[in-house]
Design an enzyme around this catalytic site. Structure first.
Site, PDB file in Angstrom:
ATOM      1  N   ASP A 124       1.992   3.640   2.997  1.00  0.00           N
ATOM      2  CA  ASP A 124       1.008   4.504   2.610  1.00  0.00           C
ATOM      3  C   ASP A 124       1.365   5.773   1.661  1.00  0.00           C
ATOM      4  OD1 ASP A 124      -1.529   5.344   2.095  1.00  0.00           O
ATOM      5  OD2 ASP A 124      -2.154   6.423   3.922  1.00  0.00           O
ATOM      6  N   HIS A 171       1.649   4.827  -2.276  1.00  0.00           N
ATOM      7  CA  HIS A 171       0.915   5.610  -3.262  1.00  0.00           C
ATOM      8  C   HIS A 171       1.870   6.424  -4.140  1.00  0.00           C
ATOM      9  CE1 HIS A 171      -3.536   5.592  -2.143  1.00  0.00           C
ATOM     10  NE2 HIS A 171      -3.036   4.972  -1.073  1.00  0.00           N
ATOM     11  N   GLY A 186      -9.633   7.690  -2.460  1.00  0.00           N
ATOM     12  CA  GLY A 186     -10.216   8.952  -2.228  1.00  0.00           C
ATOM     13  C   GLY A 186     -11.121   9.031  -1.186  1.00  0.00           C
ATOM     14  N   HIS A 189      -9.686   0.541  -0.491  1.00  0.00           N
ATOM     15  CA  HIS A 189      -9.829   1.339   0.771  1.00  0.00           C
ATOM     16  C   HIS A 189     -11.059   1.212   1.482  1.00  0.00           C
ATOM     17  CE1 HIS A 189      -6.215   3.265  -1.302  1.00  0.00           C
ATOM     18  NE2 HIS A 189      -5.898   3.982  -0.296  1.00  0.00           N
ATOM     19  N   HIS A 205       0.891  -1.089  -0.137  1.00  0.00           N
ATOM     20  CA  HIS A 205      -0.082   0.100  -0.103  1.00  0.00           C
ATOM     21  C   HIS A 205       0.978   1.454   0.095  1.00  0.00           C
ATOM     22  CE1 HIS A 205      -4.394   1.619   0.852  1.00  0.00           C
ATOM     23  NE2 HIS A 205      -3.390   2.896   0.932  1.00  0.00           N
ATOM     24  N   GLU A 218     -10.895   2.843   6.777  1.00  0.00           N
ATOM     25  CA  GLU A 218     -10.175   4.107   7.192  1.00  0.00           C
ATOM     26  C   GLU A 218     -10.945   5.262   7.748  1.00  0.00           C
ATOM     27  OE1 GLU A 218      -6.399   6.685   5.396  1.00  0.00           O
ATOM     28  OE2 GLU A 218      -7.859   5.798   4.087  1.00  0.00           O
ATOM     29  N   ASP A 249       1.715   9.183  -6.038  1.00  0.00           N
ATOM     30  CA  ASP A 249       1.690  10.405  -5.679  1.00  0.00           C
ATOM     31  C   ASP A 249       1.872  10.964  -4.355  1.00  0.00           C
ATOM     32  OD1 ASP A 249      -0.698   9.666  -5.337  1.00  0.00           O
ATOM     33  OD2 ASP A 249      -1.978  10.931  -5.839  1.00  0.00           O
TER      34      ASP A 249
END
Length: 388
Positions: A317, A24, A183, A210, A22, A213, A26
């Site tokens: 993350d 990302h 998102g 996701h 997991h 969370e 970006d």
């Protein structure tokens, strides 16, 4: 957990082979790179030096809100709109994984966010893959092996998930290994994207979602039922479906205390079927995902989940926003819960088993990691013997 082993005392976590599920794209840029790319495209940043910019991301993300946490991505996405920029970001992303001892990673990102300068989503995927391939090849030339797959994320508050699912299928034989929705979670269940998940299921393509969370059990249930998720991104609010009662043991018991564990239907489903939780400790604290249990890492339900048999995996993350690496996250767990090398190995092998690799590849990777742990621990033992 073993007591006072040499591995616990002196083993460097960064030397251990790791698996990141997991992570990302970006959320993993180097601050210096953001400054370089922002200058090229004329994007204004909140700080002008790498040190100050890195601190700005860390401070801004540490808000206790997932929505505010996500606002920091405005600046990283802004500089990832051309093929050369995407390729550079992806190459450096993998280089940083190599430096942290990661041997297998799945990098996730949302192609629909990277088309404002005229790229198609297919071209964006190809540009990211080019950067991954360059870094993997450079590592191989230095006798370092790493494998990296792409997970394509659709934005759950937008309406392009079907197109992203089609995109993932088009590139399944050229680097894309999975699909995700990301998102704002609360108010945007997986069921909103049913046609995308149906398409992926029909084509036997793996999905992670996701869930758990910023929303609770209903969101997790939707990920499991509507999306047929094989993994849960974060999933920490699954602990809402657990009842843990600790009792003092009788005098004739060997244990100091007894723990009674009861799981509700959602938690039982996840635990009994080994559905992996992609837990990201620092990020969970920043976004408030675990606020119901407390503000400190020691309050995080990860240890309860791990000790009661859930398939817990650890990931960073967003390395930029959390100012972390996978090694750092594992070190935090060692400090908070006194985990030893055997615990770290179990968490890593959990990630291997949960990865979207094929069965034979998972077996080979598990053997490589187990052997490396054994060798590194033996080296530490030998060094300690020599010092004695």
């Amino acid at each position: 957990m073993s007591e006072n082993s040499a591995a616990e005392r002196t083993l460097d976590i960064r030397d251990l082979p790791k698996v990141s599920l997991h992570d990302h794209l970006d959320g993993g840029l180097r601050p210096a790179t953001i400054i370089d790319l922002a200058a090229e495209v004329g994007h204004t940043l909140p700080a002008s030096t790498p040190e100050a910019l890195g601190q700005w991301f860390l401070d801004s993300a540490d808000s206790g809100s997932l929505e505010r946490y996500l606002e920091t991505f405005v600046h990283t996405v802004a500089v990832m709109q051309t093929a050369p920029h995407l390729t550079r970001v992806a190459r450096e992303f993998v280089e940083d994984l190599v430096a942290d001892g990661v041997v297998y990673a799945e990098v996730r990102w949302a192609p629909e966010q990277h088309v404002s300068a005229g790229l198609s989503m297919d071209q964006a995927v190809e540009a990211v893959q080019a950067g991954i391939d360059e870094a993997v090849q450079d590592a191989a030339e230095d006798d370092v092996d790493i494998e990296v797959g792409q997970i394509l994320s659709a934005l759950r508050h937008e309406r392009q998930s079907f197109e992203v699912a089609q995109l993932a299928l088009r590139h399944r034989d050229s680097g894309v290994v999975g699909f995700d929705i990301a998102g704002p979670e609360d108010g945007f269940p997986a069921s909103d994207h049913q046609n995308a998940f149906d398409l992926l299921a029909t084509n036997l393509f793996p999905v992670t979602v996701h869930a758990g969370e910023a929303a609770g059990l209903n969101s997790i249930r939707s990920a499991l039922v509507d999306a047929r998720a094989l993994r849960l991104g974060h999933g920490v609010r699954l602990a809402q479906d657990l009842e843990i009662e600790t009792l003092e043991a009788d005098d004739d018991e060997d244990l100091d205390e007894l723990t009674i564990f009861t799981a509700g239907p959602v938690a039982s489903w996840v635990r009994d079927r080994g559905i992996a939780l992609e837990i990201c400790p620092s990020s969970n604290l920043q976004t408030g995902a675990t606020a119901a249990w407390g503000e400190d890492l020691e309050d995080h339900p990860i240890d309860v989940l791990f000790r009661t048999g859930f398939n817990v995996t650890i990931s960073p993350d967003n390395r930029l926003m959390s100012g972390t690496t996978l090694s750092d996250e594992l070190a935090l767990l060692v400090a908070a819960f006194d985990y030893d090398a055997e615990d770290l190995l179990e968490l890593t092998l959990n990630a291997v088993e949960a990865s979207f690799l094929g069965l034979d590849e998972r077996r080979d990777l598990a053997e490589l990691i187990s052997d490396a742990y054994e060798d590194l621990i033996q080296d530490v033992d030998d060094e300690d013997s020599d010092q004695d």
